[in-house]
Write an enzyme that holds these catalytic residues in place. Structure first.
Site, PDB file in Angstrom:
ATOM      1  N   CYS A  16      29.161  12.341  32.091  1.00  0.00           N
ATOM      2  CA  CYS A  16      27.797  12.035  31.660  1.00  0.00           C
ATOM      3  C   CYS A  16      27.156  13.269  31.011  1.00  0.00           C
ATOM      4  O   CYS A  16      26.551  13.176  29.944  1.00  0.00           O
ATOM      5  CB  CYS A  16      26.977  11.554  32.858  1.00  0.00           C
ATOM      6  N   CYS A  17      27.325  14.441  31.650  1.00  0.00           N
ATOM      7  CA  CYS A  17      26.768  15.674  31.073  1.00  0.00           C
ATOM      8  C   CYS A  17      27.424  15.994  29.733  1.00  0.00           C
ATOM      9  O   CYS A  17      26.765  16.503  28.820  1.00  0.00           O
ATOM     10  CB  CYS A  17      26.960  16.852  32.024  1.00  0.00           C
ATOM     11  N   CYS A  77      17.821  16.255  34.805  1.00  0.00           N
ATOM     12  CA  CYS A  77      17.650  14.810  34.676  1.00  0.00           C
ATOM     13  C   CYS A  77      17.195  14.211  36.011  1.00  0.00           C
ATOM     14  O   CYS A  77      17.625  14.656  37.085  1.00  0.00           O
ATOM     15  CB  CYS A  77      18.970  14.171  34.276  1.00  0.00           C
ATOM     16  N   CYS A 127      19.701  13.232  38.867  1.00  0.00           N
ATOM     17  CA  CYS A 127      20.552  14.303  39.414  1.00  0.00           C
ATOM     18  C   CYS A 127      19.742  15.480  39.935  1.00  0.00           C
ATOM     19  O   CYS A 127      20.281  16.572  40.124  1.00  0.00           O
ATOM     20  CB  CYS A 127      21.517  14.796  38.345  1.00  0.00           C
ATOM     21  N   CYS A 162      25.692  22.008  34.073  1.00  0.00           N
ATOM     22  CA  CYS A 162      25.993  20.864  33.207  1.00  0.00           C
ATOM     23  C   CYS A 162      27.118  21.196  32.235  1.00  0.00           C
ATOM     24  O   CYS A 162      27.803  20.300  31.738  1.00  0.00           O
ATOM     25  CB  CYS A 162      24.749  20.444  32.428  1.00  0.00           C
TER      26      CYS A 162
HETATM   27 FE1  SF4 Z   1      23.927  12.699  33.272  1.00  0.00          FE
HETATM   28 FE2  SF4 Z   1      22.966  13.799  35.505  1.00  0.00          FE
HETATM   29 FE3  SF4 Z   1      24.181  15.310  33.644  1.00  0.00          FE
HETATM   30 FE4  SF4 Z   1      21.766  14.247  33.174  1.00  0.00          FE
HETATM   31  S1  SF4 Z   1      22.297  15.817  34.713  1.00  0.00           S
HETATM   32  S2  SF4 Z   1      23.450  14.298  31.750  1.00  0.00           S
HETATM   33  S3  SF4 Z   1      21.959  12.232  34.212  1.00  0.00           S
HETATM   34  S4  SF4 Z   1      25.109  13.703  34.955  1.00  0.00           S
END
Ligand code: SF4
Length: 234
Positions: free
Chosen positions: A119-120, A205, A208, A229
């Protein structure tokens, strides 16, 4: 090896020399040394980012400030970003290539809960790679005392673009403490994220981020090994 006309040995020497410099002196060196090149900040509008934007704009009011909107930001973070824009900062918002909806269609819902690195990569690291293609010099608000992973941050280092070219990476606040950061914010009456008054010490985010229970970044990806991240590994 040459980076923007400066060789890596020279950068390392300058970084060592700037170990005793103030953030203002590091920024002055950066703007003078790389005059005419593409110099910009990145910020997620944490406390140190707010301080750095103000410090940098004191010397170069039109310095661009790149920020990534992952689509998962707290409303408070978006409001703070817009407050700095209203103060005159040249805020440039970069978004992921795909929406959260498309991401869910391709990878399933709530990828952050199952594969946060993936996701990151989609929502933060890939946008940061695009930002690096727009810069010769990247100024970042990283501080060494934020976490173990940041304790060896050089004042002047490099980051790699996707094509392998290097960008000069400058961390004027590397030697600052959390106390230094807040002293600067209060001394200059700077806007900051109100979540920082509610137990959060580092804000990313919404899915998280939790109020911190340990070191400053312990509320990020709480309960997982993940602490970064990935943008500062470029
Ligand atoms: Fe995705 Fe969490 Fe990374 Fe944001 S912090 S990009 S929601 S995994």
């Amino acid at each position: 090896m040459s980076v923007g006309g400066v060789d890596l040995e020279d950068l390392a020497r300058e970084s060592a020399r700037l170990e005793t410099a103030t953030p203002q002196e590091v920024l002055a060196w950066t703007f003078a040394r790389f005059r005419g090149q593409r110099v910009g900040l990145s910020s997620a509008f944490g406390a140190e980012g707010c301080a750095l934007i103000h410090l940098a704009r004191e010397q170069q009011p039109d310095v661009p400030v790149y920020t990534i909107d992952t689509g998962y930001l707290f409303a408070e973070s978006v409001a703070l970003r817009e407050a700095y824009r209203a103060m005159g900062a040249d805020i440039r918002v970069v978004e992921p290539l795909i929406t959260i909806r498309t991401q869910a269609e391709r990878h399933g819902p709530d990828l952050f809960a199952r594969e946060p690195d993936a996701c990151c990569e989609i929502r933060k690291v890939e946008p940061m790679r695009r930002i690096l293609t727009l810069l010769d010099v990247w100024i970042t608000a990283v501080r060494r005392d934020q976490s173990d992973t940041r304790q060896h941050t050089p004042i002047v280092g490099t980051a790699a673009r996707p094509d392998g070219a290097l960008v000069v990476k400058v961390a004027p606040l590397a030697r600052w403490t959390r106390r230094d950061t807040w002293a600067y914010i209060f001394d200059h009456a700077l806007p900051y994220n109100r979540l920082l008054d509610a137990g959060y010490t580092s804000i990313g985010c919404e899915p998280c981020t939790r109020p911190a229970a340990g070191d400053e970044r312990s509320g990020r990806w709480a309960g997982r090994d993940k602490t970064e991240c990935g943008i500062h590994h470029l």
